[in-house]
Design a protein around this motif. Structure first.
Motif, PDB file in Angstrom:
ATOM      1  N   UNK A  79       0.805  -1.229   0.000  1.00  0.00           N
ATOM      2  CA  UNK A  79       0.000   0.000   0.000  1.00  0.00           C
ATOM      3  C   UNK A  79       0.841   1.284   0.000  1.00  0.00           C
ATOM      4  N   UNK A  80       1.895   1.391   0.816  1.00  0.00           N
ATOM      5  CA  UNK A  80       2.703   2.621   0.746  1.00  0.00           C
ATOM      6  C   UNK A  80       3.290   2.865  -0.643  1.00  0.00           C
ATOM      7  N   UNK A  81       3.718   1.805  -1.321  1.00  0.00           N
ATOM      8  CA  UNK A  81       4.253   1.954  -2.678  1.00  0.00           C
ATOM      9  C   UNK A  81       3.143   2.314  -3.664  1.00  0.00           C
ATOM     10  N   UNK A  82       1.965   1.706  -3.491  1.00  0.00           N
ATOM     11  CA  UNK A  82       0.837   2.009  -4.371  1.00  0.00           C
ATOM     12  C   UNK A  82       0.522   3.493  -4.348  1.00  0.00           C
ATOM     13  N   UNK A  83       0.543   4.078  -3.163  1.00  0.00           N
ATOM     14  CA  UNK A  83       0.209   5.494  -3.027  1.00  0.00           C
ATOM     15  C   UNK A  83       1.237   6.403  -3.688  1.00  0.00           C
ATOM     16  N   UNK A  84       2.495   5.950  -3.728  1.00  0.00           N
ATOM     17  CA  UNK A  84       3.571   6.799  -4.239  1.00  0.00           C
ATOM     18  C   UNK A  84       3.826   6.625  -5.733  1.00  0.00           C
ATOM     19  N   UNK A  85       3.614   5.417  -6.259  1.00  0.00           N
ATOM     20  CA  UNK A  85       4.037   5.122  -7.620  1.00  0.00           C
ATOM     21  C   UNK A  85       3.027   5.612  -8.662  1.00  0.00           C
ATOM     22  N   UNK A  86       3.544   6.123  -9.777  1.00  0.00           N
ATOM     23  CA  UNK A  86       2.692   6.563 -10.880  1.00  0.00           C
ATOM     24  C   UNK A  86       2.084   5.353 -11.581  1.00  0.00           C
ATOM     25  N   UNK A  87       0.890   5.537 -12.130  1.00  0.00           N
ATOM     26  CA  UNK A  87       0.231   4.449 -12.853  1.00  0.00           C
ATOM     27  C   UNK A  87       0.801   4.355 -14.265  1.00  0.00           C
ATOM     28  N   UNK A  88       0.671   3.200 -14.918  1.00  0.00           N
ATOM     29  CA  UNK A  88       1.271   3.005 -16.242  1.00  0.00           C
ATOM     30  C   UNK A  88       0.717   3.925 -17.323  1.00  0.00           C
ATOM     31  N   UNK A  89      -0.554   4.301 -17.230  1.00  0.00           N
ATOM     32  CA  UNK A  89      -1.130   5.190 -18.238  1.00  0.00           C
ATOM     33  C   UNK A  89      -1.819   4.465 -19.371  1.00  0.00           C
TER      34      UNK A  89
END
Length: 214
Positions: A10-20
């Motif tokens: 979850x912490x990484x999910x919140x920080x990482x950009x989505x693929x687009x």
């Protein structure tokens, strides 16, 4: 994937950009690609909708809730979808739309859902909608209550099944607006998932797999 593993992400999910949008192209039917290349979306004055990619624990494994639409006179009759629906003027945001519609359609209370991230919107030509997907989770398996007019069944898919490349194939399908068309699809819980729902799930799949590789 165990639910504990998901919670650790979850912490990484919140920080990482989505693929687009590039992640959508993998699952775009050929007929859709041709149409999207020729139309000017904003000139069609599209409406807006929002859907929820709801993750939750079941038997200690992470699952995602899909829905089966009932048979009706409409372009999405009998299709697999994500819970969600049309944005209303009283919704404060598209996030609010996704939460409200998820509660209305499958009975998941908005107060129990933690929305982690918005993903990339998808345009649906047959119904002229921009669809805004959101990723959310609940700490326990919801007690699903179906809105029978909108939902025939909740389909509980293990997240690992979505992440597997063995679930991707090409199908020949007929719809209310096209006959015998070749479409890329997921086969999840023995249901064929294609079109906009498959496009949004493709982005989620790539997003989660990228997180796991880090």
């Amino acid at each position: 994937m165990t639910f504990e593993t998901f919670k650790d992400l979850i912490p990484k999910i919140k920080k990482m950009s989505v693929p687009g949008a590039s992640s959508h192209f993998i699952m775009v039917p050929e007929m859709r690609t041709q149409e999207l290349n020729t139309i000017k979306i904003e000139e069609r004055n599209p409406r807006h909708a929002a859907v929820m990619m709801l993750l939750y624990p079941k038997d200690e494994q992470t699952h995602i809730a899909l829905i089966l639409r009932p048979e009706y006179e409409g372009v999405h009759s009998g299709q697999i979808a994500l819970p969600g629906g049309k944005a209303e003027t009283y919704d404060s945001s598209f996030t609010a739309t996704a939460l409200r519609e998820t509660q209305e359609e499958i009975g998941v209370m908005t107060t129990t859902v933690d929305v982690l991230k918005s993903l990339t919107k998808v345009y649906i030509p047959p119904s002229n909608f921009w669809v805004h997907p959101f990723l959310g989770w609940t700490k326990s398996r919801p007690d699903f209550v179906l809105q029978k007019e909108e939902v025939a069944k909740v389909i509980e898919v293990p997240l690992l099944e979505l992440l597997s490349d063995h679930t991707v194939s090409t199908q020949i399908l007929s719809t209310s607006y096209a006959q015998n068309v070749k479409v890329p699809s997921f086969k999840l819980n023995d249901y064929i998932v294609w079109g906009a729902t498959a496009m949004m799930l493709s982005e989620l799949k790539i997003f989660i797999k990228t997180l796991l590789e880090q």
